[in-house]
Design a protein around this motif. Structure first.
Motif, short mmCIF file in Angstrom:
data_model
loop_
_atom_site.label_atom_id
_atom_site.label_comp_id
_atom_site.label_asym_id
_atom_site.label_seq_id
_atom_site.Cartn_x
_atom_site.Cartn_y
_atom_site.Cartn_z
N UNK A 137 9.80 7.00 2.32
CA UNK A 137 10.45 8.14 1.68
C UNK A 137 10.65 7.90 0.19
N UNK A 138 10.97 6.68 -0.18
CA UNK A 138 11.15 6.34 -1.60
C UNK A 138 9.84 6.45 -2.38
N UNK A 139 8.72 6.34 -1.67
CA UNK A 139 7.40 6.42 -2.31
C UNK A 139 6.94 7.87 -2.49
N UNK A 140 7.77 8.83 -2.07
CA UNK A 140 7.38 10.24 -2.12
C UNK A 140 8.33 11.08 -2.99
N UNK A 141 8.68 10.61 -4.18
CA UNK A 141 9.61 11.38 -5.00
C UNK A 141 9.01 12.74 -5.38
N UNK A 142 9.86 13.75 -5.35
CA UNK A 142 9.42 15.07 -5.76
C UNK A 142 8.79 15.91 -4.67
N UNK A 143 8.50 15.31 -3.52
CA UNK A 143 7.92 16.09 -2.43
C UNK A 143 9.03 16.51 -1.48
N UNK A 144 8.87 17.68 -0.89
CA UNK A 144 9.80 18.16 0.13
C UNK A 144 9.38 17.54 1.46
N UNK A 145 10.09 16.52 1.89
CA UNK A 145 9.71 15.73 3.06
C UNK A 145 10.62 16.05 4.23
N UNK A 146 10.03 16.28 5.40
CA UNK A 146 10.76 16.41 6.65
C UNK A 146 10.48 15.14 7.46
N UNK A 147 11.40 14.79 8.36
CA UNK A 147 11.25 13.56 9.12
C UNK A 147 11.45 13.83 10.60
N UNK A 148 10.56 13.26 11.42
CA UNK A 148 10.75 13.17 12.87
C UNK A 148 10.78 11.69 13.18
N UNK A 183 0.81 -1.22 0.00
CA UNK A 183 0.00 0.00 0.00
C UNK A 183 0.85 1.27 0.00
N UNK A 184 2.11 1.16 0.39
CA UNK A 184 2.99 2.33 0.41
C UNK A 184 3.10 2.95 -0.99
N UNK A 185 2.88 2.18 -2.02
CA UNK A 185 2.98 2.73 -3.38
C UNK A 185 1.88 3.78 -3.64
N UNK A 211 2.18 8.73 -2.36
CA UNK A 211 2.29 10.02 -3.07
C UNK A 211 0.95 10.45 -3.64
N UNK A 212 0.23 9.51 -4.23
CA UNK A 212 -1.09 9.84 -4.79
C UNK A 212 -2.05 10.31 -3.70
N UNK A 213 -1.97 9.72 -2.53
CA UNK A 213 -2.83 10.16 -1.42
C UNK A 213 -2.45 11.57 -0.97
N UNK A 214 -1.16 11.86 -0.92
CA UNK A 214 -0.73 13.22 -0.58
C UNK A 214 -1.27 14.21 -1.60
N UNK A 215 -1.16 13.86 -2.87
CA UNK A 215 -1.67 14.73 -3.93
C UNK A 215 -3.18 14.89 -3.82
N UNK A 216 -3.88 13.81 -3.50
CA UNK A 216 -5.34 13.85 -3.41
C UNK A 216 -5.81 14.84 -2.35
#
Length: 109
Positions: free
Chosen positions: A50-61, A16-18, A21-26
């Protein structure tokens, strides 16, 4: 694929991790804060997200304790605000989800 609809939508199934990115866009997330813990990071699961989010500016905690504390929430909120995040992704189990819920409240109220 199984779905749970409540206040938010939860999808679970192998791979489901694939859909991440689409869910973020949605829902309009372009700068997510990914919330996780050291064990999930060590197991490589954080990197898969993180690999499933190419092109997004991601921060991590990645310092969520097994029982999230106010101190952890406050530390994550600092990252959220400093990086201009606009959404949250919890990677892991209940601790990451609980910490993310605390961050959502503290970052906006």
């Amino acid at each position: 694929m199984a779905f749970i609809y409540y206040v938010t939508q939860i999808q679970f199934e192998f791979g489901a991790v694939r859909l991440l990115k689409a869910e973020c866009e949605r829902i309009g997330i372009t700068r997510p804060l990914v919330v996780t813990d050291p064990g999930v990071k060590a197991a490589g699961v954080l990197q898969q997200a993180l690999d499933a989010l190419p092109g997004l500016n991601v921060a991590v905690f990645d310092q969520t304790p097994s029982n999230p504390t106010e101190a952890a929430v406050r530390a994550a909120v600092e990252i959220y605000k400093a990086q201009g995040c606009d959404g949250l992704i919890a990677v892991g189990g209940g601790s990451a989800i609980d910490c993310a819920k605390g961050i959502a409240i503290a970052a906006t109220h």
